[in-house]
Motif scaffolding. Structure first.
Motif, PDB file in Angstrom:
ATOM      1  N   GLU A  83      26.143 -79.949 -24.625  1.00  0.00           N
ATOM      2  CA  GLU A  83      24.844 -79.589 -25.205  1.00  0.00           C
ATOM      3  C   GLU A  83      24.725 -79.902 -26.696  1.00  0.00           C
ATOM      4  O   GLU A  83      23.630 -80.092 -27.209  1.00  0.00           O
ATOM      5  CB  GLU A  83      24.606 -78.083 -25.014  1.00  0.00           C
ATOM      6  N   GLN A  85      24.891 -81.350 -30.621  1.00  0.00           N
ATOM      7  CA  GLN A  85      24.764 -82.615 -31.363  1.00  0.00           C
ATOM      8  C   GLN A  85      25.925 -82.770 -32.333  1.00  0.00           C
ATOM      9  O   GLN A  85      26.356 -83.877 -32.617  1.00  0.00           O
ATOM     10  CB  GLN A  85      23.446 -82.612 -32.154  1.00  0.00           C
ATOM     11  N   ALA A 122      30.991 -86.003 -23.052  1.00  0.00           N
ATOM     12  CA  ALA A 122      29.773 -86.380 -23.788  1.00  0.00           C
ATOM     13  C   ALA A 122      28.944 -87.417 -23.026  1.00  0.00           C
ATOM     14  O   ALA A 122      29.474 -88.428 -22.567  1.00  0.00           O
ATOM     15  CB  ALA A 122      30.157 -86.919 -25.155  1.00  0.00           C
ATOM     16  N   LYS A 123      27.644 -87.129 -22.925  1.00  0.00           N
ATOM     17  CA  LYS A 123      26.747 -88.086 -22.263  1.00  0.00           C
ATOM     18  C   LYS A 123      25.721 -88.646 -23.253  1.00  0.00           C
ATOM     19  O   LYS A 123      24.946 -89.538 -22.920  1.00  0.00           O
ATOM     20  CB  LYS A 123      26.002 -87.407 -21.094  1.00  0.00           C
ATOM     21  N   ASP A 124      25.658 -88.066 -24.441  1.00  0.00           N
ATOM     22  CA  ASP A 124      24.771 -88.636 -25.470  1.00  0.00           C
ATOM     23  C   ASP A 124      25.517 -88.669 -26.812  1.00  0.00           C
ATOM     24  O   ASP A 124      26.620 -88.137 -26.924  1.00  0.00           O
ATOM     25  CB  ASP A 124      23.465 -87.833 -25.573  1.00  0.00           C
ATOM     26  N   ASN A 125      24.915 -89.315 -27.817  1.00  0.00           N
ATOM     27  CA  ASN A 125      25.614 -89.527 -29.090  1.00  0.00           C
ATOM     28  C   ASN A 125      25.981 -88.209 -29.767  1.00  0.00           C
ATOM     29  O   ASN A 125      25.200 -87.255 -29.727  1.00  0.00           O
ATOM     30  CB  ASN A 125      24.750 -90.372 -30.025  1.00  0.00           C
ATOM     31  N   LYS A 126      27.162 -88.186 -30.388  1.00  0.00           N
ATOM     32  CA  LYS A 126      27.646 -86.935 -30.994  1.00  0.00           C
ATOM     33  C   LYS A 126      28.203 -87.198 -32.390  1.00  0.00           C
ATOM     34  O   LYS A 126      28.772 -88.261 -32.656  1.00  0.00           O
ATOM     35  CB  LYS A 126      28.812 -86.347 -30.183  1.00  0.00           C
ATOM     36  N   ASN A 151      31.626 -95.385 -21.838  1.00  0.00           N
ATOM     37  CA  ASN A 151      30.343 -94.916 -21.283  1.00  0.00           C
ATOM     38  C   ASN A 151      29.169 -95.115 -22.253  1.00  0.00           C
ATOM     39  O   ASN A 151      28.099 -94.546 -22.065  1.00  0.00           O
ATOM     40  CB  ASN A 151      30.448 -93.455 -20.816  1.00  0.00           C
ATOM     41  N   VAL A 153      28.514 -94.061 -25.199  1.00  0.00           N
ATOM     42  CA  VAL A 153      28.132 -93.009 -26.143  1.00  0.00           C
ATOM     43  C   VAL A 153      28.655 -93.366 -27.531  1.00  0.00           C
ATOM     44  O   VAL A 153      29.779 -93.833 -27.683  1.00  0.00           O
ATOM     45  CB  VAL A 153      28.718 -91.649 -25.683  1.00  0.00           C
ATOM     46  N   GLN A 154      27.811 -93.167 -28.569  1.00  0.00           N
ATOM     47  CA  GLN A 154      28.220 -93.462 -29.952  1.00  0.00           C
ATOM     48  C   GLN A 154      28.714 -92.181 -30.623  1.00  0.00           C
ATOM     49  O   GLN A 154      28.054 -91.143 -30.535  1.00  0.00           O
ATOM     50  CB  GLN A 154      27.021 -93.990 -30.756  1.00  0.00           C
TER      51      GLN A 154
END
Ligand SMILES: NC(=O)C1=CN([C@@H]2O[C@H](COP(=O)(O)OP(=O)(O)OC[C@H]3O[C@@H](n4cnc5c(N)ncnc54)[C@H](O)[C@@H]3O)[C@@H](O)[C@H]2O)C=CC1
Ligand SMILES: O=C(O)[C@H]1O[C@H](OP(=O)(O)OP(=O)(O)OC[C@H]2O[C@@H](n3ccc(=O)[nH]c3=O)[C@H](O)[C@@H]2O)[C@H](O)[C@@H](O)[C@@H]1O
Length: 463
Positions: A83, A85, A122-126, A151, A153-154
């Motif tokens: 969840e 960022q 992680a499925k989105d940038n972090k 995958n 993700v950046q």
């Protein structure tokens, strides 16, 4: 980038208080602190904030204010990572106890596990923030793990070391001398730095938030701890010379501390510094210097540890020598076990080593510490593996009442500078002790003249 969710892996002495303050100061951000240790998380969630796992003045009130509103403690690490960022890594980085670099290098296995878990989940940038104290160039290793997930993700990796001291953590977090953020000089790096700057800017003045490259930030943390510890070893070295020459280390510290180039803080002579970090971080620095072939640099910093070990040993030797060269079967009362006042943390406390030395001489130790349990004291001693657990248990005991701890003792050793020790009824303590009644003040805390007037034989460090 608008930050609405932060996760912190590691609910320890740094992760817990740091995230509690971020949550208090940024009610618009949801902060979740996660840990593998279910017992610790349960304690953070205890309805009664007096039972949170870390004792720090002022922390209970902050947790009470933010918990359940935008501060959460959980064992569901995956969910919090997914969840968030921004993910802070605030896990322990102890000295390695095995393999290459044993006894010197930082053990980065917990850091690597976190990196792999983030990579997996992680499925989105972090934005991944190193909050733990790490060897310079660790971000490189973390980046390599994260970038090889395949995958898409950046990840941006920032270094944001923590400078709080235990016992004053809340004040240090509310009014930090500075916030240090290291990141990449790329556009994405700059955006990540700005996102973290914006979090701190909710309560920290802009001129106190400094940004650097990642390596400077990582190395600044080790450097800060090395300089602080070096000051203590420097004044402790002088304390021994003071004892031989009739100089008084408190007077010397005052005199040099008034030089604005030297400054007055961190010049308190003592039984030696403790705590989970100074020794670990300097050993790590020594190891890094050696690994680059910088032997003179390594030797220079190692001397800080050598001096500190000497100071602890000197303190216990002096007790034995003063008590007519034997403490066998004598009761020695310890006032304090924590590594400093206002904390329940005992990691690397000088008290552990002094007790170990005295037990080797067959002394019976009676401990009073307002915040440390008997179990913790025994665990600390057993960890040294000097003797069996049964033998430790029969040599040391703790008391809930300081007067009881001191009753019938041949000597008192002050190991922690808890304020309450100053206010004790010292006449009552004197009356209950064996005579001559000795006090070895490892913190230069008590009033020599008052105690000598009562009849104590009083010895401080460095005078
Ligand atoms: N204690 C202090 O005052 C300061 C410590 N530091 C640094 O901060 C870092 C953390 O120190 P502390 O908070 O004192 O350590 P700690 O030992 O109190 O807390 C670390 C926590 O991380 C958890 N953990 C370890 N691996 C995990 C994983 N893979 N997933 C989830 N949880 C995991 C452990 O269960 C533990 O509760 C260290 O690098 C230390 O050098 C920096 C400044 C001050
Ligand atoms: O990286 C860390 O873990 C932290 O380490 C220290 O904080 P801490 O160990 O919590 O406490 P300190 O106040 O630095 O005390 C360390 C030890 O030195 C001793 N000390 C301190 C100051 C002094 O003048 N003399 C002295 O003997 C203390 O009693 C204690 O045993 C640093 O002060 C923090 O800035 C840093 O963030």
């Amino acid at each position: 980038m608008k930050i609405t969710k932060i996760c912190c892996i590691g609910a320890g002495y740094v992760g817990g208080p740091t995230m509690a303050v971020i949550a208090q100061k940024c009610p618009q951000i949801q902060v979740t602190v996660v840990d593998l240790n279910a017992e610790r998380i349960a304690a953070w969630n205890d309805e009664d904030v007096n039972n949170i796992p870390i004792y720090e003045p002022g922390l209970g009130a902050i947790v009470a204010e933010a918990r359940g509103r935008n501060l959460f403690f959980s064992t569901d690490v995956d969910k919090a990572i997914a969840e968030a960022q921004i993910i802070f890594i605030s896990v322990n980085t102890p000295t390695k106890t095995y393999g290459k670099g044993k006894g010197m290098a930082a053990d980065l296995k917990y850091i690597e596990l976190c990196a792999r878990q983030i990579a997996r989940v992680a499925k989105d940038n972090k934005i991944v923030v190193e909050k733990s104290t790490l060897p310079v160039r660790t971000a490189e290793a973390i980046k390599s793990i994260l970038d090889n997930t395949g995958n898409g993700v950046q990840f941006q990796i920032l270094s944001n070391p923590e400078f709080l001291a235990e016992g004053t953590a809340v004040q240090d977090l509310l009014n930090p001398d500075r916030i240090l953020i290291g990141g990449d000089a790329t556009e994405e790096g700059r955006k990540a730095i700005q996102a973290l700057v914006d979090v701190y800017a909710n309560w920290v003045p802009a001129d106190k938030i400094i940004t650097t490259n990642v390596w400077s930030s990582e190395l600044s943390k080790l450097t800060a701890n090395a300089f602080l510890a070096q000051r203590i070893s420097s004044i402790n070295a002088m304390s021994e010379l003071c004892e031989k020459t009739g100089a008084d280390v408190n007077e010397v510290a005052k005199a040099i501390g008034m030089d604005s180039r030297i400054g007055s803080k961190f010049l308190k002579a003592s039984v030696g510094f403790g705590g989970s970090c100074f020794q670990k971080d300097i050993l790590n620095l020594v190891y890094i210097a050696k690994s680059y072939g910088l032997n003179e640099v390594a030797d220079y910093w190692e001397q800080v540890i050598i001096m500190n070990d000497h100071q602890k040993r000197r303190f216990s030797n002096n007790i034995v020598q003063t008590l007519y060269n034997t403490v066998s079967e004598k009761k020695i009362a310890f006032l304090g076990w924590a590594f400093k006042k206002d904390t329940n943390d005992t990691r690397e406390s000088a008290a552990i080593y002094v007790a170990d030395d005295l037990i080797n001489e067959h002394a019976k130790i009676a401990v009073y510490d307002p915040k440390v349990s008997n179990k913790k004291i025994l665990d600390d001693l057993n960890y040294l593996e000097t003797r069996t657990a049964a033998s430790n248990a029969s040599s040391i005991n703790s008391f809930a009442d300081p007067y009881e701890a001191c009753q019938n003792a041949h000597a008192i050793a002050v190991l922690t500078e808890w304020d309450e020790f100053i206010t004790y009824d010292w006449q009552k303590i004197y009356d209950s002790m064996q005579k001559p009644a000795f006090i070895f003040d490892g913190r230069n805390l008590l009033n020599a003249a008052d105690l000598e007037a009562i009849g104590f034989v009083y010895q401080a460090v460095g005078s």
